[in-house]
Design an enzyme around this catalytic site. Structure first.
Site, mmCIF file in Angstrom:
data_model
loop_
_atom_site.group_PDB
_atom_site.id
_atom_site.type_symbol
_atom_site.label_atom_id
_atom_site.label_comp_id
_atom_site.label_asym_id
_atom_site.label_seq_id
_atom_site.Cartn_x
_atom_site.Cartn_y
_atom_site.Cartn_z
ATOM 1 N N GLU A 55 1.409 -1.207 0.240
ATOM 2 C CA GLU A 55 -0.027 0.711 -0.600
ATOM 3 C C GLU A 55 0.712 1.500 -0.085
ATOM 4 O OE1 GLU A 55 -2.483 0.273 -0.813
ATOM 5 O OE2 GLU A 55 -3.722 -1.724 -0.327
ATOM 6 N N TYR A 136 -6.529 6.183 4.283
ATOM 7 C CA TYR A 136 -7.082 5.224 3.375
ATOM 8 C C TYR A 136 -5.721 3.956 3.454
ATOM 9 C CZ TYR A 136 -5.836 2.096 -0.311
ATOM 10 O OH TYR A 136 -5.448 1.489 -0.934
ATOM 11 N N ASP A 154 -9.971 4.265 -2.924
ATOM 12 C CA ASP A 154 -8.797 4.852 -3.612
ATOM 13 C C ASP A 154 -8.874 5.385 -5.172
ATOM 14 O OD1 ASP A 154 -9.523 2.888 -5.353
ATOM 15 O OD2 ASP A 154 -7.217 1.370 -5.401
ATOM 16 N N CYS A 206 -14.378 -0.678 -15.456
ATOM 17 C CA CYS A 206 -14.016 1.003 -14.901
ATOM 18 C C CYS A 206 -13.253 2.157 -15.382
ATOM 19 C CB CYS A 206 -14.876 0.961 -14.011
ATOM 20 S SG CYS A 206 -16.388 2.861 -13.455
ATOM 21 N N CYS A 213 -18.365 -1.006 -20.144
ATOM 22 C CA CYS A 213 -19.353 -1.377 -19.537
ATOM 23 C C CYS A 213 -19.945 -2.428 -19.778
ATOM 24 C CB CYS A 213 -20.634 -0.806 -19.552
ATOM 25 S SG CYS A 213 -20.110 1.593 -19.007
ATOM 26 N N CYS A 216 -18.709 -5.341 -17.069
ATOM 27 C CA CYS A 216 -19.262 -4.766 -15.719
ATOM 28 C C CYS A 216 -20.441 -5.941 -14.893
ATOM 29 C CB CYS A 216 -19.492 -3.403 -15.592
ATOM 30 S SG CYS A 216 -19.247 -3.017 -13.937
ATOM 31 N N CYS A 222 -26.065 1.165 -12.538
ATOM 32 C CA CYS A 222 -25.177 2.029 -12.396
ATOM 33 C C CYS A 222 -25.589 3.397 -13.075
ATOM 34 C CB CYS A 222 -24.034 1.722 -12.937
ATOM 35 S SG CYS A 222 -22.326 2.977 -13.796
#
Length: 358
Positions: A55, A136, A154, A206, A213, A216, A222
């Site tokens: 991270e 975060y 994020d 995305c 899409c 997805c 959405c």
């Protein structure tokens, strides 16, 4: 009771959003990226040291760039105790090219704090108390390494959520709303897998431009997809032009060695070995700040680098060192081994240009 078309569409959208965790986790179980710091979906959490290390390394650095460097760093320091015991200069050297050297200093300080405590805390509050660990990173470690329910946002998650809800509020002001909306879809169970699935969805499906899409798992419900313009989200303010600064980098040689300096501990590129430079300003570069009175020769061309808040262009000046006038503790580095000095990217590129000239 009759419901008009708009009400029906809104109700269907709410119902679809309610199933986001199940659909996202089912997709993640099939399509999770294989990354060296991860455990496969549905398996026990990964080692907290690996999660924390990845991270920190991934902050503003791509997965493709981090993966080989992560393996190298882990091979050198396989545990948090080993990293804590390493000299800071070695950690800074290993960090070269990953940017933001303050992160490397915080990495070392955090390793020392964790080693002294006997391990990582397993709560967001405990993790936030560590050097260099913000909201975060604390949420990511708590959920991914310890299975805690935490809201992890994020850049990828931010984009997915802004599109999922067609959030019209522009960034950065929209971030508290995005976090609140992410909270509404984060499940109590498998929160770490959910967070990583959202990251993977943003990274592979995305995407900022031309989102796929059709592939997805969250397309149903959405609002961004329903609008016909998912790329419009998240809404971003006009990008301000970065100011331009100018300066000169100096290549002062003595025989087969070149002069290096250690930059001040605080500030940009703090504590690192670098080539001497003059001031960075909006004035035309010259020989101000040269490390010695010498017969300086300017090379053709410049070296350019983009920092977070400004662009820098360095002119390049070279000379042979005088016989006196330099501090006795000056750092003289073997010029043909300059790659081993761990210079920041800006100065590594400048050194390469100087060596091409010799």
């Amino acid at each position: 009771m009759l419901v008009d078309g708009a009400g029906s569409a809104e109700a269907a959208m709410r119902a679809a959003t309610a199933t986001v965790p199940q659909r996202l986790l089912a997709w993640y179980d099939r399509h999770a990226r294989r990354l060296p710091w991860r455990s496969p979906p549905g398996t026990p959490p990964a080692d907290p040291y690996r999660v924390w290390l990845s991270e920190v390394m991934l902050q503003q650095t791509t997965v493709a760039a981090v993966a080989p460097r992560f393996a190298r760093l882990l091979a050198r320091w396989p545990s948090v105790a080993a990293l804590a015991a390493a000299p800071l200069d070695d950690v800074l050297h290993e960090w070269a090219g990953l940017g933001y050297y303050a992160r490397a200093r915080n990495l070392h300080a955090c390793a020392q704090a964790v080693a002294a405590a006997g391990g990582f805390p397993d709560t967001e509050a405990g993790l936030r108390a560590l050097p260099g660990v913000g909201d975060y990173t604390a949420a990511a470690i708590a959920s991914i390494a310890f299975g805690r329910r935490a809201v992890v946002v994020d850049g990828n998650v931010e984009r997915v959520v802004a599109r999922l809800f067609a959030l019209e509020q522009p960034l950065p002001g929209a971030r508290p709303t995005i976090r609140r909306l992410t909270d509404t879809i984060t499940p109590d169970l498998r929160a770490g897998d959910f967070a990583q699935g959202m990251m993977d969805l943003g990274a592979t499906i995305c995407t900022p431009r031309a989102p796929a899409c059709a592939l997805c798992p969250l397309r149903e419900g959405c609002a961004g997809f329903a609008s016909g313009r998912p790329e419009a989200y998240p809404v971003k303010p006009p990008r301000a032009a970065k100011p331009q600064r100018l300066g000169t980098a100096f290549w002062l040689t003595r025989g087969d060695k070149v002069l290096l300096v250690r930059r001040p501990a605080k500030g940009l590129l703090g504590g690192l070995l670098a080539l001497p430079t003059g001031p960075w300003s909006d004035a035309a570069p010259g020989l101000d700040g040269a490390p010695a009175a010498a017969r300086w020769r300017l090379l053709d061309g410049t070296v350019q680098h983009v920092f977070t808040h400004f662009r820098l262009t360095l002119a390049l000046a070279t000379a042979a060192a005088p016989s006196d006038g330099l501090a006795p503790d000056a750092i003289w580095w073997q010029a043909d081994r300059i790659d081993e000095a761990g210079l920041p990217t800006l100065f590594a590129r400048a050194a390469a240009r100087f060596r091409e000239d010799t």
